[in-house]
Write an enzyme that holds these catalytic residues in place. Sequence first.
Site, PDB file in Angstrom:
ATOM      1  CG  HIS A  66       6.939  -1.967 -18.052  1.00 41.12           C
ATOM      2  ND1 HIS A  66       7.657  -1.083 -17.287  1.00 41.12           N
ATOM      3  CD2 HIS A  66       7.149  -3.183 -17.494  1.00 41.12           C
ATOM      4  CE1 HIS A  66       8.256  -1.735 -16.309  1.00 41.12           C
ATOM      5  NE2 HIS A  66       7.975  -3.011 -16.412  1.00 41.12           N
ATOM      6  CG  ASP A 107       6.647  -3.146  -8.490  1.00 38.14           C
ATOM      7  OD1 ASP A 107       6.347  -4.365  -8.517  1.00 38.14           O
ATOM      8  OD2 ASP A 107       7.439  -2.632  -9.288  1.00 38.14           O
ATOM      9  NE  ARG A 151       6.768 -11.026  -8.649  1.00 35.72           N
ATOM     10  CZ  ARG A 151       6.675 -10.288  -9.766  1.00 35.72           C
ATOM     11  NH1 ARG A 151       6.716  -8.975  -9.704  1.00 35.72           N
ATOM     12  NH2 ARG A 151       6.535 -10.854 -10.927  1.00 35.72           N
ATOM     13  CB  SER A 175       5.019  -5.995 -10.848  1.00 36.97           C
ATOM     14  OG  SER A 175       6.266  -5.439 -11.131  1.00 36.97           O
ATOM     15  CE  LYS A 213       7.768  -1.539 -12.749  1.00 41.04           C
ATOM     16  NZ  LYS A 213       7.974  -2.772 -12.019  1.00 41.04           N
TER      17      LYS A 213
END
Length: 431
Positions: A82, A161, A168, A183, A187
């Site tokens: 990520h 999320d 956001r 966040s 996930k």
Amino acid sequence: MRAVDIIIKKREKHELTGEEIKFFVDGFTRGEIPDYQVSAWAMAVLLNGMTPRETTDLTLAMAHSGEILDLSGVVKIVMDKHSSGGVGDKTTLVVLPIVVACGVPVGKMSGRGLGFSGGTLDKMESIPGYRVNLTTDEFKKQLRNDGIVLTGQSLDLAPADGKLYALRDVTGTVQSIPLIASSIMSKKIAAGAQAIVLDVKVGLGAFMETLDEARTLANLMTDIGRLVGCEVVTLLSDMNQPLGDAVGNSLEVIEAINTLHSRGPADFHEHCLHVSAHMLVLGQRAPDLESGRRLAEAAIASGAAFEKFRVLVRAQGGDVSFVDDPGKFPKAKLVEVVKADRSGTLSRVHARMIGEAAAALGAGRARKGDPVDHAVGVIIHRKVGERVEKGEPLFTIYANDATKQAQVREGLREAFGWSDTPVASLPLFYE
Ligand code: URA
């Protein structure tokens, strides 16, 4: 408990209890706490921060707002990667196929654009037909059959999320260490990750502008990962200037395809090899980074990585003919090459200004749920440290609206800083 009291408590800089955080997260997941209260709370968190304990509670509450995927019977090690978000960051599109081609299956959940930073899902949706809303069963089946999945959060995974992320994006509440950490990690926990490479971006076009902030975010995510038994490797990479040349959805997909054919920009190619090498070590396919890198290079050179990208696109309903012939992607109507108005060495190619310009052209969103224009964006022709002569192409604008094109032109010029003396190029990775 009342949502308003929790908002006020955070506004007054007090530490929320685990119960309060869970009440708030469950409430907004079920739609009982409205968007305006969630936005106010997110702003209070952004301004006043959270302790590591609160951030961990928030992460776990968001991870458990939906299903937790159990992939133990599907793959040997549940690997993931990520990025914390940047400009021109299309790394997943290249790294996933490389790593899968090397024998490490990866099922990944990505996000949409956030503020000035692009989103992998928006990029993949430039490919006609590509579905980003797989069900859990489809996710598992594809991972088992093809070894590669790249989808969004419409699965029942971390729905909190998904909702918060969209809010956001349009309420100025992206740049918050606890909100970013929770966040990302919610996930990953929901997807059952056992090993993750986190690419934390640092610089003008990242949510973390300083190395100190980036380290704090990296350490926080590593600690949360450890708590749930997940091995985390965190890289701190440069995001002062865009990664690669292309910024904008289909422009970035084309650049990713070129990179899978060894024709991508040097910085992006190198970045992808390094991230892949880490994933291959973590995924126990390579004993060390050097061997991981060699495997990654071989997967590109042999065409195996590109073939995995085709497999991914086909499996998720995308039209593979666009991948085979990127000339098929719809072109922006207005293409303008802007030339340098002076000679000198580039001292700055301001990633955030470029990301904001691409978003203003239509590549990003101004309001939740807005459609994005996949064809628009910017190609940057030169990097920090390079000598440029007056009249040489500096950047190209791809627009579908002449007013927006004119609006971004000057801002883009200002994104470039000049020096009359030599300037060092920027590193790709800091740590
Ligand atoms: N990526 C995410 O998934 N969430 C963030 O908040 C930032 C980057």
